[in-house]
Design an enzyme around this catalytic site. Structure first.
Site, PDB file in Angstrom:
ATOM      1  CD  GLN A   1     -41.429  11.635  29.503  1.00 37.98           C
ATOM      2  OE1 GLN A   1     -41.193  12.327  29.068  1.00 37.98           O
ATOM      3  NE2 GLN A   1     -42.701  10.581  29.500  1.00 37.98           N
TER       4      GLN A   1
ATOM      5  CB  ILE B   1     -60.136  10.768  32.573  1.00 39.93           C
ATOM      6  CG1 ILE B   1     -59.421  10.314  31.640  1.00 39.93           C
ATOM      7  CG2 ILE B   1     -59.639  12.510  31.759  1.00 39.93           C
ATOM      8  CD1 ILE B   1     -58.534   9.889  30.658  1.00 39.93           C
TER       9      ILE B   1
ATOM     10  CE1 TYR C   1     -50.195   4.462  25.958  1.00 38.35           C
ATOM     11  CE2 TYR C   1     -48.787   3.537  23.323  1.00 38.35           C
ATOM     12  CZ  TYR C   1     -49.032   4.362  24.560  1.00 38.35           C
ATOM     13  OH  TYR C   1     -49.479   5.836  23.929  1.00 38.35           O
TER      14      TYR C   1
END
Length: 305
Positions: free
Chosen positions: A11, A55, A145
């Site tokens: 997004q 990454i 998270y």
């Protein structure tokens, strides 16, 4: 200015890439997919240079960014599936992406002496009380998270001097999944929904946030910031009611507590109020009212269907 953006298939990365290209900057976008996998809306991001990058691969990160030698890296890539992050077989992968991947990028930025923007979250806080969280408040994450995003913050802070760490919440954009899209989808098949009313925060429209992030990298006002749309603090219930009102969907929304709704795998903060006053104090333009942002977003969704 030459820039590098991670997570352009998501997004925020999508809108950041478009905003920077629109301003005449020269950049490259990346994500883990072999080819750009976001919405094919004909905007600049779909035409801009793109490289596939994992990454978590330190050598690949170093080669990709060193070859480009950008003036700024805007790091939007992250593991964001909050509940799935709690699975025992996913924790290591989540940490590799959110912490290791961030460290890999910060290390290269240090070598190049370039700016770095790291996108963080309200989930680094424990959600206690009702006072809005200030950028320098102590962080006590409730879930995997949040913990890994906190560790990502530390990786940037402890490696670099030229950094912007920007915490956001309740994100919505045209590219990818979000609460608004979920509500609109459910609203087509349900005339009644239950939505939690005791988790309080503010939505963040990626289109508006992208403009702010571009303003930031064009400056040297480094540090921690909070950035969501203006318009006051609301509950998910109030957000859902406004979504259906603006979309013209006759859905009855019932307010329930988190306990009544049923516990999710990952604990959610009740207080996600973020104090954004530091933006104006440093000369940055605050984001528009969230109701206005929602109105523009619904139009953007319609234009891209």
């Amino acid at each position: 200015m030459k820039f590098f953006v991670t997570g352009v298939g998501g997004q925020l990365g999508h809108d950041v890439m478009n905003e920077l290209m629109k301003r005449g900057h020269d950049g490259v976008g990346s994500d883990i997919q072999e080819k750009y996998s976001g919405i094919a809306d004909g905007s600049a991001v779909t035409k801009a240079p793109y490289v596939s990058l994992d990454i978590t691969d330190k050598a690949a990160v170093e080669k990709t960014i060193m070859d480009l030698r950008p003036d700024a890296v805007i790091h939007c890539a992250a593991w964001t599936a909050v509940d799935m992050a709690e699975d025992d077989d996913k924790v290591e992968k989540v940490r590799a992406i959110n912490v290791g991947g961030t460290q890999n990028i910060a290390d290269v930025c240090k070598k190049l002496d370039c700016k770095m923007v790291y996108i963080s979250t309200d989930y680094v806080f424990d959600g206690e009380g009702t006072r809005p969280w200030e950028p320098e408040d102590e962080r006590h994450p409730l879930n995997v998270y949040g913990q890994t995003k906190y560790e990502g913050e530390l990786a940037v802070q402890n490696t670099l001097e030229k950094y912007f760490i920007v915490r956001i919440s309740w994100v919505f954009g045209v590219n990818g999944k979000n609460f608004i899209k979920t509500m609109l989808q459910l609203g087509k098949t349900h005339d009644k929904l239950r939505v939690v009313c005791d988790q309080i925060g503010t939505p963040t429209y990626t289109l508006d946030l992208a403009r702010l992030l571009a303003d930031m990298i064009e400056s040297d006002k480094y540090g921690y910031y909070h950035a969501t749309n203006e318009g006051g603090y609301i509950s998910w219930y109030e957000f859902a009611c406004e979504i259906f009102r603006q979309a013209g969907l006759p859905v009855q929304v019932d307010a329930v507590t988190t306990a009544e709704y049923g516990a999710s795998k990952a604990a959610r903060p009740f207080n996600s109020r973020l104090d954004k006053s530091k933006l104006a104090e440093n000369g940055f333009t605050p984001l528009p009212d969230w109701k206005d942002a929602l109105s523009r977003y619904l139009k953007e969704l319609g234009d891209n269907q």
